[in-house]
Design a protein around this motif. Structure first.
Motif, PDB file in Angstrom:
ATOM      1  N   TRP A   1       0.897  -1.385   0.069  1.00 57.06           N
ATOM      2  CA  TRP A   1      -0.124   0.007   0.041  1.00 57.06           C
ATOM      3  C   TRP A   1       0.979   1.251   0.017  1.00 57.06           C
ATOM      4  O   TRP A   1       2.054   1.358   0.453  1.00 57.06           O
ATOM      5  N   PRO A   2       0.331   2.452  -0.555  1.00 62.66           N
ATOM      6  CA  PRO A   2       0.905   3.663  -0.327  1.00 62.66           C
ATOM      7  C   PRO A   2       1.408   4.005   0.973  1.00 62.66           C
ATOM      8  O   PRO A   2       0.583   3.756   1.812  1.00 62.66           O
ATOM      9  N   SER A   3       2.628   4.095   1.351  1.00 64.32           N
ATOM     10  CA  SER A   3       3.074   4.343   2.640  1.00 64.32           C
ATOM     11  C   SER A   3       3.828   5.916   2.796  1.00 64.32           C
ATOM     12  O   SER A   3       4.638   6.216   1.991  1.00 64.32           O
ATOM     13  N   PHE A   4       3.428   6.526   3.921  1.00 60.08           N
ATOM     14  CA  PHE A   4       3.959   7.946   4.069  1.00 60.08           C
ATOM     15  C   PHE A   4       4.594   8.164   5.642  1.00 60.08           C
ATOM     16  O   PHE A   4       3.876   7.253   6.536  1.00 60.08           O
ATOM     17  N   TRP A   5       5.664   8.478   5.945  1.00 56.17           N
ATOM     18  CA  TRP A   5       6.073   8.726   7.065  1.00 56.17           C
ATOM     19  C   TRP A   5       5.726  10.109   7.917  1.00 56.17           C
ATOM     20  O   TRP A   5       5.793  10.072   9.084  1.00 56.17           O
ATOM     21  N   ASP A   6       4.744  10.933   7.200  1.00 57.16           N
ATOM     22  CA  ASP A   6       4.243  11.965   8.031  1.00 57.16           C
ATOM     23  C   ASP A   6       2.836  12.347   7.126  1.00 57.16           C
ATOM     24  O   ASP A   6       2.876  11.990   5.824  1.00 57.16           O
ATOM     25  N   VAL A   7       2.096  13.237   7.631  1.00 58.24           N
ATOM     26  CA  VAL A   7       1.087  13.796   7.183  1.00 58.24           C
ATOM     27  C   VAL A   7       1.256  15.330   6.814  1.00 58.24           C
ATOM     28  O   VAL A   7       2.143  15.763   7.129  1.00 58.24           O
ATOM     29  N   LEU A   8       0.468  15.815   5.820  1.00 58.60           N
ATOM     30  CA  LEU A   8       0.770  17.192   5.389  1.00 58.60           C
ATOM     31  C   LEU A   8       0.551  18.242   6.481  1.00 58.60           C
ATOM     32  O   LEU A   8       1.717  18.877   6.638  1.00 58.60           O
ATOM     33  N   SER A   9      -0.261  18.146   7.348  1.00 60.99           N
ATOM     34  CA  SER A   9      -0.654  19.168   8.422  1.00 60.99           C
ATOM     35  C   SER A   9      -1.260  18.427   9.459  1.00 60.99           C
ATOM     36  O   SER A   9      -2.157  17.459   9.293  1.00 60.99           O
ATOM     37  N   GLU A  10      -1.711  19.471  10.278  1.00 65.04           N
ATOM     38  CA  GLU A  10      -2.411  18.912  11.454  1.00 65.04           C
ATOM     39  C   GLU A  10      -3.832  18.762  11.175  1.00 65.04           C
ATOM     40  O   GLU A  10      -4.792  18.175  11.833  1.00 65.04           O
ATOM     41  N   HIS A  11      -4.080  19.355   9.863  1.00 65.77           N
ATOM     42  CA  HIS A  11      -5.700  19.351   9.399  1.00 65.77           C
ATOM     43  C   HIS A  11      -5.816  18.303   8.628  1.00 65.77           C
ATOM     44  O   HIS A  11      -6.996  18.077   8.001  1.00 65.77           O
ATOM     45  N   SER A  12      -4.752  17.390   8.367  1.00 68.21           N
ATOM     46  CA  SER A  12      -5.121  16.250   7.205  1.00 68.21           C
ATOM     47  C   SER A  12      -5.880  15.072   7.674  1.00 68.21           C
ATOM     48  O   SER A  12      -6.807  14.876   6.988  1.00 68.21           O
ATOM     49  N   VAL A  13      -5.390  14.609   8.979  1.00 68.45           N
ATOM     50  CA  VAL A  13      -6.095  13.393   9.204  1.00 68.45           C
ATOM     51  C   VAL A  13      -6.385  13.033  10.775  1.00 68.45           C
ATOM     52  O   VAL A  13      -6.024  13.855  11.512  1.00 68.45           O
ATOM     53  N   ALA A  14      -7.233  12.388  11.066  1.00 64.04           N
ATOM     54  CA  ALA A  14      -7.763  11.953  12.604  1.00 64.04           C
ATOM     55  C   ALA A  14      -7.240  10.536  12.672  1.00 64.04           C
ATOM     56  O   ALA A  14      -7.406   9.821  11.929  1.00 64.04           O
ATOM     57  N   GLU A  15      -6.996  10.423  13.879  1.00 61.30           N
ATOM     58  CA  GLU A  15      -6.685   8.889  14.171  1.00 61.30           C
ATOM     59  C   GLU A  15      -7.626   8.398  15.392  1.00 61.30           C
ATOM     60  O   GLU A  15      -8.028   9.137  16.255  1.00 61.30           O
ATOM     61  N   HIS A  16      -7.921   7.205  15.087  1.00 64.80           N
ATOM     62  CA  HIS A  16      -8.888   6.474  16.264  1.00 64.80           C
ATOM     63  C   HIS A  16      -8.500   5.077  16.230  1.00 64.80           C
ATOM     64  O   HIS A  16      -8.010   4.535  15.625  1.00 64.80           O
ATOM     65  N   VAL A  17      -8.742   4.524  17.581  1.00 69.76           N
ATOM     66  CA  VAL A  17      -8.468   3.307  18.091  1.00 69.76           C
ATOM     67  C   VAL A  17      -9.082   2.335  17.357  1.00 69.76           C
ATOM     68  O   VAL A  17     -10.522   2.441  17.329  1.00 69.76           O
ATOM     69  N   ASP A  18      -8.863   1.293  16.470  1.00 70.39           N
ATOM     70  CA  ASP A  18      -9.588   0.434  15.719  1.00 70.39           C
ATOM     71  C   ASP A  18      -9.096  -1.067  16.513  1.00 70.39           C
ATOM     72  O   ASP A  18      -7.968  -1.667  16.327  1.00 70.39           O
ATOM     73  N   ALA A  19     -10.196  -1.632  17.104  1.00 66.54           N
ATOM     74  CA  ALA A  19     -10.033  -2.802  17.807  1.00 66.54           C
ATOM     75  C   ALA A  19     -10.754  -4.158  16.993  1.00 66.54           C
ATOM     76  O   ALA A  19     -10.966  -5.019  17.439  1.00 66.54           O
ATOM     77  N   SER A  20     -10.863  -3.857  15.736  1.00 68.85           N
ATOM     78  CA  SER A  20     -11.561  -4.910  14.811  1.00 68.85           C
ATOM     79  C   SER A  20     -10.498  -5.919  14.491  1.00 68.85           C
ATOM     80  O   SER A  20      -9.282  -5.659  14.768  1.00 68.85           O
ATOM     81  N   HIS A  21     -10.935  -6.982  14.041  1.00 69.86           N
ATOM     82  CA  HIS A  21     -10.105  -8.045  13.586  1.00 69.86           C
ATOM     83  C   HIS A  21      -9.119  -8.639  14.520  1.00 69.86           C
ATOM     84  O   HIS A  21      -8.052  -9.089  14.212  1.00 69.86           O
ATOM     85  N   GLY A  22      -9.750  -8.491  15.874  1.00 65.96           N
ATOM     86  CA  GLY A  22      -8.772  -9.220  16.892  1.00 65.96           C
ATOM     87  C   GLY A  22      -7.515  -8.495  17.392  1.00 65.96           C
ATOM     88  O   GLY A  22      -6.684  -9.057  17.714  1.00 65.96           O
ATOM     89  N   MET A  23      -7.274  -7.264  16.866  1.00 64.74           N
ATOM     90  CA  MET A  23      -6.230  -6.714  17.178  1.00 64.74           C
ATOM     91  C   MET A  23      -6.404  -5.117  17.419  1.00 64.74           C
ATOM     92  O   MET A  23      -7.397  -4.807  17.108  1.00 64.74           O
ATOM     93  N   ARG A  24      -5.250  -4.496  18.137  1.00 64.90           N
ATOM     94  CA  ARG A  24      -5.441  -3.028  18.216  1.00 64.90           C
ATOM     95  C   ARG A  24      -4.551  -2.350  17.177  1.00 64.90           C
ATOM     96  O   ARG A  24      -3.247  -2.445  17.062  1.00 64.90           O
ATOM     97  N   ARG A  25      -5.199  -1.579  16.495  1.00 66.26           N
ATOM     98  CA  ARG A  25      -4.600  -0.786  15.501  1.00 66.26           C
ATOM     99  C   ARG A  25      -5.090   0.673  15.545  1.00 66.26           C
ATOM    100  O   ARG A  25      -6.195   0.997  16.358  1.00 66.26           O
ATOM    101  N   VAL A  26      -4.585   1.592  14.858  1.00 64.74           N
ATOM    102  CA  VAL A  26      -4.970   2.989  14.827  1.00 64.74           C
ATOM    103  C   VAL A  26      -5.354   3.212  13.284  1.00 64.74           C
ATOM    104  O   VAL A  26      -4.689   3.375  12.609  1.00 64.74           O
ATOM    105  N   GLU A  27      -6.751   3.509  13.312  1.00 67.85           N
ATOM    106  CA  GLU A  27      -7.456   3.911  12.001  1.00 67.85           C
ATOM    107  C   GLU A  27      -7.003   5.367  11.664  1.00 67.85           C
ATOM    108  O   GLU A  27      -7.032   6.286  12.341  1.00 67.85           O
TER     109      GLU A  27
END
Length: 132
Positions: free
Chosen positions: A68-94
């Motif tokens: 998948w396309p991968s980036f090491w940073d977002v463009l700005s603080e207005h770009s994305v939001a992050e949410h805890v994702d506990a689906s699929h039996g694991m903890r990830r950050v959506e």
């Protein structure tokens, strides 16, 4: 589902392709190594396919080997939001678009410096605006 939610879904159905709708609005994931931006080397700004919000600069894109396309940073603080994702039996950050709440992908703490982050994003959620 409320009438407002039905109207919103209909609006996105009319704007997006079926793949884009499934990924961005229903939180699906495209298969690895299939997205149009997975191997893209073009210079520009990656925007949200739903609303055009600027998300990532191609200067922060790198080959993570994930498919998948991968980036090491977002463009700005207005770009994305992050949410805890506990689906699929694991903890990830959506990762979602901060402007329209479109599902973009996930962020992991195994990326390169200077951030140590890997924003693993679905190509179908992105639109590249190339620099001239």
């Amino acid at each position: 589902m409320t009438d407002t939610e039905r109207d919103e879904n209909e609006r996105w159905h009319n704007k997006l392709t079926p793949e884009q709708f499934t990924i961005c609005r229903l939180k699906a994931t495209e298969p690895p190594f299939t997205g149009k931006y997975a191997d893209c080397k073009k210079d520009g700004i990656y925007q949200c396919i739903c609303c055009g919000n600027p998300l990532f600069d191609s200067a922060t894109k790198y080959d993570s080997g994930s498919g998948w396309p991968s980036f090491w940073d977002v463009l700005s603080e207005h770009s994305v939001a992050e949410h805890v994702d506990a689906s699929h039996g694991m903890r990830r950050v959506e990762v979602t678009c901060k402007s329209c709440d479109a599902h973009l992908g996930h962020v992991f703490e195994d990326g390169p410096q200077p951030t140590g982050l890997r924003y693993c994003i679905n190509s179908a959620a992105l639109d590249l605006k190339e620099r001239l």
